[in-house]
Design a protein around this motif. Structure first.
Motif, PDB file in Angstrom:
ATOM      1  N   UNK A 106       0.783  -1.232   0.016  1.00 13.21           N
ATOM      2  CA  UNK A 106      -0.058  -0.056   0.080  1.00 13.21           C
ATOM      3  C   UNK A 106       0.842   1.304   0.110  1.00 13.21           C
ATOM      4  N   UNK A 107       2.010   1.288   0.721  1.00 10.39           N
ATOM      5  CA  UNK A 107       2.748   2.451   0.790  1.00 10.39           C
ATOM      6  C   UNK A 107       3.597   2.708  -0.389  1.00 10.39           C
ATOM      7  N   UNK A 108       4.028   1.672  -1.002  1.00 13.67           N
ATOM      8  CA  UNK A 108       4.680   1.789  -2.259  1.00 13.67           C
ATOM      9  C   UNK A 108       3.730   2.490  -3.297  1.00 13.67           C
ATOM     10  N   UNK A 109       2.802   1.917  -3.526  1.00 15.56           N
ATOM     11  CA  UNK A 109       1.672   2.423  -4.389  1.00 15.56           C
ATOM     12  C   UNK A 109       1.166   3.775  -3.973  1.00 15.56           C
ATOM     13  N   UNK A 110       1.021   4.100  -2.762  1.00 14.85           N
ATOM     14  CA  UNK A 110       0.652   5.448  -2.513  1.00 14.85           C
ATOM     15  C   UNK A 110       1.450   6.551  -2.717  1.00 14.85           C
ATOM     16  N   UNK A 111       2.756   6.108  -2.531  1.00  9.57           N
ATOM     17  CA  UNK A 111       3.748   7.314  -2.744  1.00  9.57           C
ATOM     18  C   UNK A 111       3.979   7.323  -4.015  1.00  9.57           C
ATOM     19  N   UNK A 112       4.065   6.276  -5.018  1.00  4.47           N
ATOM     20  CA  UNK A 112       4.138   6.320  -6.508  1.00  4.47           C
ATOM     21  C   UNK A 112       2.912   7.213  -6.875  1.00  4.47           C
ATOM     22  N   UNK A 113       1.673   6.977  -6.477  1.00  7.94           N
ATOM     23  CA  UNK A 113       0.757   7.610  -6.879  1.00  7.94           C
ATOM     24  C   UNK A 113       0.939   9.254  -6.735  1.00  7.94           C
ATOM     25  N   UNK A 114       1.295   9.545  -5.602  1.00  4.24           N
ATOM     26  CA  UNK A 114       1.691  10.744  -5.317  1.00  4.24           C
ATOM     27  C   UNK A 114       2.635  11.313  -6.285  1.00  4.24           C
ATOM     28  N   UNK A 115       3.655  10.904  -6.250  1.00  4.05           N
ATOM     29  CA  UNK A 115       4.877  11.212  -7.228  1.00  4.05           C
ATOM     30  C   UNK A 115       4.392  11.143  -8.721  1.00  4.05           C
ATOM     31  N   UNK A 116       3.590  10.454  -9.083  1.00  2.00           N
ATOM     32  CA  UNK A 116       2.755  10.547 -10.368  1.00  2.00           C
ATOM     33  C   UNK A 116       2.268  11.698 -10.965  1.00  2.00           C
ATOM     34  N   UNK A 117       1.367  12.211  -9.911  1.00  2.00           N
ATOM     35  CA  UNK A 117       0.918  13.528  -9.885  1.00  2.00           C
ATOM     36  C   UNK A 117       1.779  14.666 -10.114  1.00  2.00           C
ATOM     37  N   UNK A 118       2.798  14.490  -9.328  1.00  2.00           N
ATOM     38  CA  UNK A 118       3.961  15.728  -9.509  1.00  2.00           C
ATOM     39  C   UNK A 118       4.618  15.394 -10.712  1.00  2.00           C
ATOM     40  N   UNK A 119       5.067  14.243 -11.091  1.00  2.00           N
ATOM     41  CA  UNK A 119       5.704  14.453 -12.491  1.00  2.00           C
ATOM     42  C   UNK A 119       4.771  14.792 -13.504  1.00  2.00           C
ATOM     43  N   UNK A 120       3.560  14.779 -13.482  1.00  2.00           N
ATOM     44  CA  UNK A 120       2.617  15.013 -14.450  1.00  2.00           C
ATOM     45  C   UNK A 120       2.520  16.747 -14.699  1.00  2.00           C
ATOM     46  N   UNK A 121       3.108  17.429 -13.757  1.00  2.00           N
ATOM     47  CA  UNK A 121       3.196  18.961 -13.722  1.00  2.00           C
ATOM     48  C   UNK A 121       4.502  19.536 -13.569  1.00  2.00           C
ATOM     49  N   UNK A 122       4.941  20.128 -14.572  1.00  2.00           N
ATOM     50  CA  UNK A 122       6.562  20.560 -14.624  1.00  2.00           C
ATOM     51  C   UNK A 122       6.996  21.468 -13.457  1.00  2.00           C
ATOM     52  N   UNK A 123       5.749  22.444 -13.094  1.00  2.00           N
ATOM     53  CA  UNK A 123       5.783  23.404 -12.316  1.00  2.00           C
ATOM     54  C   UNK A 123       5.986  22.700 -10.893  1.00  2.00           C
ATOM     55  N   UNK A 124       5.157  21.999 -10.358  1.00  2.00           N
ATOM     56  CA  UNK A 124       5.351  21.314  -9.023  1.00  2.00           C
ATOM     57  C   UNK A 124       6.426  20.302  -9.127  1.00  2.00           C
ATOM     58  N   UNK A 125       6.762  19.775 -10.026  1.00  2.00           N
ATOM     59  CA  UNK A 125       8.050  18.950  -9.938  1.00  2.00           C
ATOM     60  C   UNK A 125       9.273  19.507  -9.753  1.00  2.00           C
ATOM     61  N   UNK A 126       9.469  20.881 -10.356  1.00  2.00           N
ATOM     62  CA  UNK A 126      10.759  21.714  -9.911  1.00  2.00           C
ATOM     63  C   UNK A 126      10.656  22.043  -8.574  1.00  2.00           C
ATOM     64  N   UNK A 127       9.304  22.575  -8.196  1.00  2.00           N
ATOM     65  CA  UNK A 127       9.195  22.973  -6.782  1.00  2.00           C
ATOM     66  C   UNK A 127       9.531  21.700  -5.888  1.00  2.00           C
ATOM     67  N   UNK A 128       9.092  20.605  -6.035  1.00  2.00           N
ATOM     68  CA  UNK A 128       9.223  19.466  -4.990  1.00  2.00           C
ATOM     69  C   UNK A 128      10.726  19.133  -5.286  1.00  2.00           C
TER      70      UNK A 128
END
Length: 216
Positions: free
Chosen positions: A86-108
């Protein structure tokens, strides 16, 4: 009344920081500028937050909370007997959202240039080690969380790495997870198999367009 005023000031600083991070970026934003915009002395801003990294870490926490709410809704009909999966899937779910948006990714990535103690991740590590009947060593867990979180940001920004431009998001996520859980006692092959399972689960979930930074 004093508590209310204090909370109002803290929320104002927090929201103005988010606005500034969105409009001019993390690097150009300063505590003095945020305090000036809020109409307060910068010392008062430091009373509420230990600098802009502290504010940014709270923003990241806020994002992870929203991501977990969305993840829980999407997986409400799934049975997670294994908290590690569950934890592996949850964190990758969140990171996938971040990777989908360059502005958020750069901030992160910028935020993770400073060590970040993720207390939620620490507690999840404790639960997972208990589930698998592994010994609980708080110092070891703290080291695992802090070192791998810092490594994540460095893998994206360290220009001395000869193959950095060839790293994929998946390469970096996998390496961090393997490092973290291997340090805590799990066999690498076991973690790799759990990663494969989490990625298969993730493939069935849609992108939810959850943003870290949005126009205020």
């Amino acid at each position: 009344m004093e508590y209310k005023k204090s909370k109002e000031t803290r929320d104002k600083i927090f929201n103005l920081a988010k606005k500034s991070f969105y409009e001019i970026g993390f690097k150009k934003t300063t505590i003095r500028n945020i305090a000036k915009e809020a109409g307060i002395n910068h010392a008062l801003a430091y009373y509420h937050f230990n600098g802009k990294y502290d504010i940014a870490h709270h923003i990241v926490d806020e994002f992870h909370q929203k991501a977990e709410v969305a993840f829980n809704k999407l997986t409400a009909n799934m049975s997670f007997e294994d908290p590690l999966l569950r934890l592996l899937a949850l964190y990758r779910f969140g990171l996938r959202e971040i990777y989908d948006n360059e502005w958020d990714f750069n901030f992160y990535v910028e935020v993770y240039q400073q060590s970040y103690y993720d207390s939620d991740l620490v507690e999840n590590c404790v639960k997972i080690l208990n589930f698998y009947h592994y010994p609980i060593d708080r110092k070891k867990i703290d080291i695992a969380v802090l070192s791998t979180s810092s490594s994540w940001g460095q893998l994206y920004t360290n220009e001395d790495l000869p193959y950095r431009d060839h790293f994929t998001h998946r390469d970096i996520m996998d390496s961090i997870d393997i490092m973290r859980w291997s340090y805590l006692g799990f066999e690498p092959d076991f973690i790799i198999e759990k990663i494969k399972q989490s990625e298969a689960l993730l493939a069935s979930l849609p992108i939810m367009n959850i943003r870290i930074l949005e126009k205020q």
